[in-house]
Scaffold this active site. Structure first.
Site, short mmCIF file in Angstrom:
data_model
loop_
_atom_site.label_atom_id
_atom_site.label_comp_id
_atom_site.label_asym_id
_atom_site.label_seq_id
_atom_site.Cartn_x
_atom_site.Cartn_y
_atom_site.Cartn_z
N THR A 1 78.22 7.03 40.54
CA THR A 1 76.80 5.84 41.20
C THR A 1 76.86 6.20 42.39
O THR A 1 77.16 6.64 43.51
CB THR A 1 77.45 4.81 41.38
OG1 THR A 1 78.14 4.63 40.27
CG2 THR A 1 76.37 3.59 41.90
N SER B 1 73.38 8.45 45.36
CA SER B 1 72.35 8.96 45.76
C SER B 1 72.57 10.61 45.03
O SER B 1 71.79 11.35 44.28
CB SER B 1 72.10 8.77 47.04
OG SER B 1 72.29 9.27 47.85
N THR B 2 73.95 10.79 46.41
CA THR B 2 74.51 12.24 45.11
C THR B 2 74.59 12.36 43.71
O THR B 2 74.11 13.27 42.90
CB THR B 2 75.52 12.12 45.72
OG1 THR B 2 75.92 12.44 47.20
CG2 THR B 2 75.78 14.14 45.74
N ASP C 1 82.15 8.06 50.28
CA ASP C 1 81.32 7.65 52.06
C ASP C 1 82.64 8.49 53.02
O ASP C 1 81.59 8.78 53.82
CB ASP C 1 81.73 5.79 52.03
CG ASP C 1 80.66 5.58 51.08
OD1 ASP C 1 79.69 5.58 50.97
OD2 ASP C 1 81.53 4.51 50.10
N GLU D 1 84.21 2.61 38.93
CA GLU D 1 84.30 3.72 40.33
C GLU D 1 86.11 4.25 39.70
O GLU D 1 85.89 5.41 39.17
CB GLU D 1 83.84 4.09 41.03
CG GLU D 1 82.48 4.06 40.80
CD GLU D 1 81.44 3.97 42.51
OE1 GLU D 1 80.41 4.74 42.81
OE2 GLU D 1 82.64 4.22 43.54
C1 5RP Z 1 79.12 3.87 45.50
C2 5RP Z 1 79.86 5.55 46.34
C3 5RP Z 1 79.41 6.58 46.67
O1 5RP Z 1 79.76 7.67 45.60
C4 5RP Z 1 79.36 6.32 47.58
O2 5RP Z 1 78.64 5.31 48.52
C5 5RP Z 1 77.97 7.76 48.54
O3 5RP Z 1 76.69 7.45 48.14
P1 5RP Z 1 75.60 8.37 48.17
O4 5RP Z 1 76.14 9.64 47.42
O5 5RP Z 1 74.83 7.87 48.62
O6 5RP Z 1 75.94 9.14 50.06
O7 5RP Z 1 81.01 5.10 46.33
O8 5RP Z 1 79.67 2.79 45.05
#
Ligand code: 5RP
Length: 221
Positions: A32, A34-35, A88, A107
């Site tokens: 989940t 953006s990546t 993160d 996740e």
């Molecule tokens: C969501 C997550 C995401 O993997 C994490 O927040 C990174 O997000 P992004 O790819 O948008 O930087 O753990 O619950």
């Protein structure tokens, strides 16, 4: 180079890595954020090479379904060959902080159900020690105060993520200021707090492979 460009590169590298491992029977676990969204967009282009996906959030399930990729309930999936997700924070031991998007519990469940966990990040997510990013903790709503007091005793400053409800109907406490010297022990200690459903430390279920995108290309940890 923008952060989104780097995220897209990390996602493309994960696609390259998994593509040769897929069969028409493969079920892929999907993260989940953006990546992970860039990964889903790429996965749609090789839709004919695998069977279905299991999603770690309603948002990812919707994005997959938008591409016509069948989304299975985890309990109906025979086995998951790989789980691909962002993070993160990533430390040198491949331990992660996750849950910025609030999907940490699902996740962790999908990651733990998969044969391999491939984490995709841009290099801004690398840290020597976890804890700069506030640690998300999913809590049953009625235990908010009880869990917050226990997290204070562990040295953190919990902040209620107001106006946010997880896909499981719970709340998130974002815990600031934790000194995370031993992620494995702290992950277990926080999970032991009554009312805590899950926390965003991925140490027991750390990534098997981390693909890190920087201006010079994608490298592997
Ligand atoms: C969501 C997550 C995401 O993997 C994490 O927040 C990174 O997000 P992004 O790819 O948008 O930087 O753990 O619950």
């Amino acid at each position: 180079m923008s952060q989104d460009t780097l995220k897209r590169s990390a996602a493309a590298a994960a696609l390259d890595y998994i593509e040769s491992r897929l069969t028409r029977q493969s079920v892929v676990g999907i993260g989940t954020g953006s990546t992970a969204n860039f990964f889903i967009d790429g996965l749609a282009r090789i839709r004919h090479k695998f069977d279905a996906a299991v999603a770690s959030s309603e948002a990812s399930a919707q994005r997959l379904a938008g591409y016509g990729i069948p989304v299975l309930d985890l309990n109906a999936a025979p086995s998951l060959c790989v789980y691909v997700d962002g993070a993160d924070e990533v430390d040198p031991e491949r331990c992660l902080t996750k849950g910025g998007g609030g999907a940490l519990t699902r996740e962790k469940i999908v990651a733990a159900s998969s044969e391999e966990f491939v984490c995709i990040v841009d290099e801004s997510k690398l840290v020597e020690r976890l804890g700069r990013f506030p640690l998300p903790v999913e809590v049953v709503p009625m235990a908010r105060g009880l869990a917050a007091r226990a997290l204070l005793r562990l040295g953190g400053s919990p902040e209620w993520r107001q106006g946010f409800t997880t896909d499981n109907g719970n709340i998130i406490l974002d815990v600031h200021g934790l000194h995370i010297n031993d992620p494995l022990t702290l992950e277990a200690e926080i999970n032991n707090i009554v009312g805590v459903v899950c926390n965003g430390l991925f140490a027991a279920n750390r990534a098997d492979r981390v693909l890190i995108a920087g201006p010079g290309g994608v490298r592997r940890m």
